[in-house]
Design a protein around this motif. Structure first.
Motif, PDB file in Angstrom:
ATOM      1  N   GLY A  87     -43.989 -25.604  28.334  1.00  0.00           N
ATOM      2  CA  GLY A  87     -43.973 -26.784  28.758  1.00  0.00           C
ATOM      3  C   GLY A  87     -45.037 -28.043  27.645  1.00  0.00           C
ATOM      4  N   ARG A  88     -45.364 -27.889  26.948  1.00  0.00           N
ATOM      5  CA  ARG A  88     -45.871 -28.866  25.916  1.00  0.00           C
ATOM      6  C   ARG A  88     -45.608 -29.274  25.152  1.00  0.00           C
ATOM      7  NH1 ARG A  88     -51.075 -26.177  22.415  1.00  0.00           N
ATOM      8  NH2 ARG A  88     -51.216 -25.609  25.019  1.00  0.00           N
ATOM      9  N   ARG A  89     -45.713 -30.754  25.484  1.00  0.00           N
ATOM     10  CA  ARG A  89     -44.320 -31.751  24.906  1.00  0.00           C
ATOM     11  C   ARG A  89     -44.619 -31.741  23.278  1.00  0.00           C
ATOM     12  NH1 ARG A  89     -42.517 -35.461  28.030  1.00  0.00           N
ATOM     13  NH2 ARG A  89     -42.151 -36.854  26.571  1.00  0.00           N
ATOM     14  N   ALA A  90     -43.562 -31.641  22.816  1.00  0.00           N
ATOM     15  CA  ALA A  90     -43.121 -31.669  21.356  1.00  0.00           C
ATOM     16  C   ALA A  90     -43.191 -33.040  20.662  1.00  0.00           C
ATOM     17  CB  ALA A  90     -41.829 -31.150  20.689  1.00  0.00           C
ATOM     18  N   PRO A  91     -43.902 -33.201  20.228  1.00  0.00           N
ATOM     19  CA  PRO A  91     -44.633 -34.512  19.349  1.00  0.00           C
ATOM     20  C   PRO A  91     -42.529 -34.326  17.946  1.00  0.00           C
ATOM     21  CG  PRO A  91     -45.632 -33.345  17.603  1.00  0.00           C
ATOM     22  CD  PRO A  91     -45.538 -32.422  19.622  1.00  0.00           C
ATOM     23  N   LEU A  92     -43.298 -36.104  18.028  1.00  0.00           N
ATOM     24  CA  LEU A  92     -41.738 -37.267  18.076  1.00  0.00           C
ATOM     25  C   LEU A  92     -41.429 -36.398  16.035  1.00  0.00           C
ATOM     26  CD1 LEU A  92     -39.567 -39.190  17.679  1.00  0.00           C
ATOM     27  CD2 LEU A  92     -41.089 -40.970  16.418  1.00  0.00           C
ATOM     28  N   LEU A  93     -42.902 -36.578  15.380  1.00  0.00           N
ATOM     29  CA  LEU A  93     -42.183 -34.903  14.463  1.00  0.00           C
ATOM     30  C   LEU A  93     -41.603 -33.956  14.124  1.00  0.00           C
ATOM     31  CD1 LEU A  93     -42.326 -35.406  10.896  1.00  0.00           C
ATOM     32  CD2 LEU A  93     -44.151 -34.628  11.325  1.00  0.00           C
ATOM     33  N   VAL A  94     -41.768 -32.985  15.313  1.00  0.00           N
ATOM     34  CA  VAL A  94     -40.723 -32.266  15.977  1.00  0.00           C
ATOM     35  C   VAL A  94     -39.759 -31.924  16.204  1.00  0.00           C
ATOM     36  CG1 VAL A  94     -41.166 -30.113  17.333  1.00  0.00           C
ATOM     37  CG2 VAL A  94     -43.186 -31.658  16.391  1.00  0.00           C
ATOM     38  N   LYS A  95     -40.046 -33.398  17.246  1.00  0.00           N
ATOM     39  CA  LYS A  95     -38.652 -33.802  17.653  1.00  0.00           C
ATOM     40  C   LYS A  95     -37.438 -33.574  16.548  1.00  0.00           C
ATOM     41  CE  LYS A  95     -39.426 -34.195  22.264  1.00  0.00           C
ATOM     42  NZ  LYS A  95     -39.029 -35.139  23.476  1.00  0.00           N
ATOM     43  N   ARG A  96     -37.899 -34.962  15.760  1.00  0.00           N
ATOM     44  CA  ARG A  96     -37.463 -35.874  14.458  1.00  0.00           C
ATOM     45  C   ARG A  96     -36.851 -34.560  13.284  1.00  0.00           C
ATOM     46  NH1 ARG A  96     -36.299 -39.222  17.078  1.00  0.00           N
ATOM     47  NH2 ARG A  96     -36.604 -40.563  17.824  1.00  0.00           N
ATOM     48  N   LEU A  97     -37.509 -33.096  13.278  1.00  0.00           N
ATOM     49  CA  LEU A  97     -37.416 -32.038  12.407  1.00  0.00           C
ATOM     50  C   LEU A  97     -36.840 -31.657  13.312  1.00  0.00           C
ATOM     51  CD1 LEU A  97     -37.850 -30.998   9.731  1.00  0.00           C
ATOM     52  CD2 LEU A  97     -39.542 -29.265  11.036  1.00  0.00           C
ATOM     53  N   ASN A  98     -36.395 -31.115  14.676  1.00  0.00           N
ATOM     54  CA  ASN A  98     -35.024 -30.713  15.093  1.00  0.00           C
ATOM     55  C   ASN A  98     -33.731 -30.910  15.281  1.00  0.00           C
ATOM     56  OD1 ASN A  98     -35.348 -28.497  18.382  1.00  0.00           O
ATOM     57  ND2 ASN A  98     -37.263 -29.094  16.701  1.00  0.00           N
ATOM     58  N   GLU A  99     -33.589 -32.647  14.915  1.00  0.00           N
ATOM     59  CA  GLU A  99     -32.530 -33.385  14.469  1.00  0.00           C
ATOM     60  C   GLU A  99     -32.258 -32.994  13.068  1.00  0.00           C
ATOM     61  OE1 GLU A  99     -32.986 -37.663  15.219  1.00  0.00           O
ATOM     62  OE2 GLU A  99     -34.415 -37.972  17.023  1.00  0.00           O
ATOM     63  N   PHE A 100     -32.711 -32.907  12.041  1.00  0.00           N
ATOM     64  CA  PHE A 100     -31.779 -32.066  10.942  1.00  0.00           C
ATOM     65  C   PHE A 100     -31.899 -31.213  10.848  1.00  0.00           C
ATOM     66  CE2 PHE A 100     -33.581 -37.111  11.246  1.00  0.00           C
ATOM     67  CZ  PHE A 100     -32.528 -37.531  10.642  1.00  0.00           C
ATOM     68  N   SER A 101     -32.413 -29.913  11.766  1.00  0.00           N
ATOM     69  CA  SER A 101     -33.121 -28.319  11.253  1.00  0.00           C
ATOM     70  C   SER A 101     -31.574 -28.192  10.450  1.00  0.00           C
ATOM     71  CB  SER A 101     -32.775 -28.108  11.824  1.00  0.00           C
ATOM     72  OG  SER A 101     -32.445 -28.134  13.458  1.00  0.00           O
ATOM     73  N   PHE A 102     -29.886 -27.809  11.456  1.00  0.00           N
ATOM     74  CA  PHE A 102     -29.108 -27.294  10.403  1.00  0.00           C
ATOM     75  C   PHE A 102     -28.762 -28.117   8.989  1.00  0.00           C
ATOM     76  CE2 PHE A 102     -24.543 -27.006  11.106  1.00  0.00           C
ATOM     77  CZ  PHE A 102     -24.515 -25.850  10.568  1.00  0.00           C
ATOM     78  N   GLY A 103     -28.509 -29.068   8.821  1.00  0.00           N
ATOM     79  CA  GLY A 103     -28.540 -30.116   7.894  1.00  0.00           C
ATOM     80  C   GLY A 103     -29.650 -29.370   6.367  1.00  0.00           C
ATOM     81  N   ILE A 104     -31.112 -29.665   7.314  1.00  0.00           N
ATOM     82  CA  ILE A 104     -32.123 -28.585   6.561  1.00  0.00           C
ATOM     83  C   ILE A 104     -31.973 -27.643   5.589  1.00  0.00           C
ATOM     84  CG2 ILE A 104     -34.170 -28.133   5.396  1.00  0.00           C
ATOM     85  CD1 ILE A 104     -35.412 -30.627   7.912  1.00  0.00           C
ATOM     86  N   TYR A 105     -31.483 -26.805   6.803  1.00  0.00           N
ATOM     87  CA  TYR A 105     -30.755 -25.458   6.123  1.00  0.00           C
ATOM     88  C   TYR A 105     -29.676 -25.255   5.468  1.00  0.00           C
ATOM     89  CZ  TYR A 105     -29.132 -20.256   7.599  1.00  0.00           C
ATOM     90  OH  TYR A 105     -28.816 -19.072   6.862  1.00  0.00           O
ATOM     91  N   LEU A 106     -28.879 -26.085   5.788  1.00  0.00           N
ATOM     92  CA  LEU A 106     -27.482 -25.863   4.782  1.00  0.00           C
ATOM     93  C   LEU A 106     -27.487 -26.374   3.492  1.00  0.00           C
ATOM     94  CD1 LEU A 106     -24.786 -27.143   6.863  1.00  0.00           C
ATOM     95  CD2 LEU A 106     -24.933 -24.779   6.691  1.00  0.00           C
ATOM     96  N   ALA A 107     -28.803 -27.813   3.310  1.00  0.00           N
ATOM     97  CA  ALA A 107     -28.860 -28.553   2.074  1.00  0.00           C
ATOM     98  C   ALA A 107     -29.848 -28.391   1.235  1.00  0.00           C
ATOM     99  CB  ALA A 107     -27.994 -29.484   2.176  1.00  0.00           C
ATOM    100  N   HIS A 108     -31.006 -27.409   1.577  1.00  0.00           N
ATOM    101  CA  HIS A 108     -32.053 -27.368   0.981  1.00  0.00           C
ATOM    102  C   HIS A 108     -32.006 -26.933  -0.589  1.00  0.00           C
ATOM    103  CE1 HIS A 108     -32.980 -23.464   3.099  1.00  0.00           C
ATOM    104  NE2 HIS A 108     -33.618 -23.577   1.864  1.00  0.00           N
ATOM    105  N   PRO A 109     -30.931 -25.883  -0.700  1.00  0.00           N
ATOM    106  CA  PRO A 109     -31.515 -24.587  -1.609  1.00  0.00           C
ATOM    107  C   PRO A 109     -30.530 -25.870  -2.828  1.00  0.00           C
ATOM    108  CG  PRO A 109     -30.222 -23.480  -0.607  1.00  0.00           C
ATOM    109  CD  PRO A 109     -30.481 -24.639   0.721  1.00  0.00           C
ATOM    110  N   MET A 110     -29.733 -26.687  -1.918  1.00  0.00           N
ATOM    111  CA  MET A 110     -28.752 -27.683  -3.273  1.00  0.00           C
ATOM    112  C   MET A 110     -30.091 -28.440  -4.028  1.00  0.00           C
ATOM    113  SD  MET A 110     -26.369 -29.775  -2.684  1.00  0.00           S
ATOM    114  CE  MET A 110     -26.544 -30.798  -0.992  1.00  0.00           C
ATOM    115  N   PHE A 111     -31.044 -29.192  -3.410  1.00  0.00           N
ATOM    116  CA  PHE A 111     -32.049 -30.326  -4.160  1.00  0.00           C
ATOM    117  C   PHE A 111     -33.016 -29.306  -4.364  1.00  0.00           C
ATOM    118  CE2 PHE A 111     -29.788 -31.995  -0.664  1.00  0.00           C
ATOM    119  CZ  PHE A 111     -29.586 -33.941  -1.065  1.00  0.00           C
ATOM    120  N   PHE A 112     -33.474 -28.205  -4.026  1.00  0.00           N
ATOM    121  CA  PHE A 112     -33.896 -27.177  -4.648  1.00  0.00           C
ATOM    122  C   PHE A 112     -33.659 -26.706  -6.725  1.00  0.00           C
ATOM    123  CE2 PHE A 112     -35.915 -24.501  -0.557  1.00  0.00           C
ATOM    124  CZ  PHE A 112     -36.590 -25.645  -0.459  1.00  0.00           C
TER     125      PHE A 112
END
Length: 339
Positions: free
Chosen positions: A261-286
């Protein structure tokens, strides 16, 4: 369905855990010591978190009333990116090996990546299997034979035995085939079902064992034991280790109780939005950072910062760009809609 705030927290943590795990892989090319080993401990929970969240949300939303078309619509959003990114990463690996003078063939590399799931997208194969398992569990009413609470114990023992077997086996199958077998992840499926079953219980009505194991002392004691075993180098660090099973169970029980029940802040929710894309693409940028700094001129601190900033920002911008097109989310990772 009601918003479940603790899932936002868990998904954000899982995203950062996977990101950090692979960042440490690159960092270990330049420095490998006890500090980097210990830093891996919280990162090993990333892959299990995503599997747990999927089953938890499905069970919370649908229960046994699984809608028509459920399986096909879910599987396509993980298997199409698996094929697209698998081909991209295998081509990149082929070109990298050619630069080093290796005569590895393209067909062999593509087979390693796509058929044997020999890249970080192996998680997508696991996810697809658990979508199917959830569909079967609900449609066939398997809870009559596989009740969630006893099978949380049985599944945990099976998963620990599975990882223990491969830890001591001298002969491994090609690629990550032993990683994608569902036996190693059964505990996540039944943990999600148990927590959904008791999610709306009043605190005094919850099973005593569930309340007891959600207390932080058990989690801290286990983490302390893992740290002690790390000192002589007796611990391997990945999500496919025996000790990760009890660690994930205790961690998740504690988080679901503490952050309920503890509300997630905006930054946490934004990270949720892009979580799948980050998972897939981050090694490409590393890999892009490593390519630009192939002679390793950057100081260690700047190199680490470059990995983090380029890896995260590049993945987010890429996900924003591809999701502007109608088929972009399907092909390259769908951006989540977070309220």
């Amino acid at each position: 369905m009601q918003r479940i705030e603790e899932i936002y927290w868990l998904r954000a943590y899982g995203c950062l855990a996977v990101f950090s795990f692979h960042l440490l892989d690159h960092l270990n090319q330049r420095v490998d010591n006890l500090a980097t080993d210990l830093a891996r401990i919280p990162t090993v929970l990333g892959t299990p978190i995503f599997i747990f969240i999927s089953v938890f949300l499905f069970s919370m939303r649908y229960g046994r009333n699984i809608p028509g078309g459920f399986l096909g619509s879910r599987v396509k959003y993980v298997m199409v990116p698996y094929l697209i990114y698998g081909l991209a990463y295998s081509m990149a690996e082929f070109l990298r090996l050619r630069e080093t003078g290796s005569d590895a063939g393209l067909v062999e590399i593509v087979r390693e990546y796509l058929l044997y799931a020999g890249w970080h997208g192996y998680f997508l194969i696991i996810a697809a299997q658990f979508y199917a398992l959830y569909w079967l569990y609900g449609r066939l009413h398997l809870e009559r034979w596989l009740p969630s609470t006893p099978w949380l114990v049985i599944g945990s023992l099976i998963s620990m035995a599975w990882w223990g077997y491969w830890q001591w086996s001298s002969a491994l199958p090609p690629g990550y085939l032993h990683w994608i077998a569902p036996l190693g992840w059964l505990y996540l499926f039944f943990l999600a079902l148990v927590l959904v079953r008791h999610y709306h219980d009043r605190p005094e009505a919850r099973p005593p064992w569930l309340v007891a194991l959600s207390r932080p002392r058990w989690l801290f004691a286990l983490v302390g034991l893992v740290v002690l075993l790390s000192l002589p180098g007796w611990v391997e660090y990945s999500s496919k280790e025996v000790w990760v099973v009890p660690l994930f169970l205790l961690f998740t029980l504690w988080v679901m109780r503490t952050l309920g029940g503890r509300r997630a802040p905006l930054l946490v929710k934004r990270l949720n939005e892009f979580s799948f894309g980050i998972y897939l693409a981050h090694p490409m940028f590393f890999n892009l950072v490593d390519l630009l700094d192939s002679d390793q001129r950057l100081p260690l601190g700047l190199y680490l910062m470059a990995l983090a900033v380029v890896g995260m920002a590049g993945s987010i911008v890429w996900n924003l760009a591809v999701n502007r097109f109608e088929w972009g989310g399907l092909l390259f990772g769908k951006r989540l809609q977070v309220a």
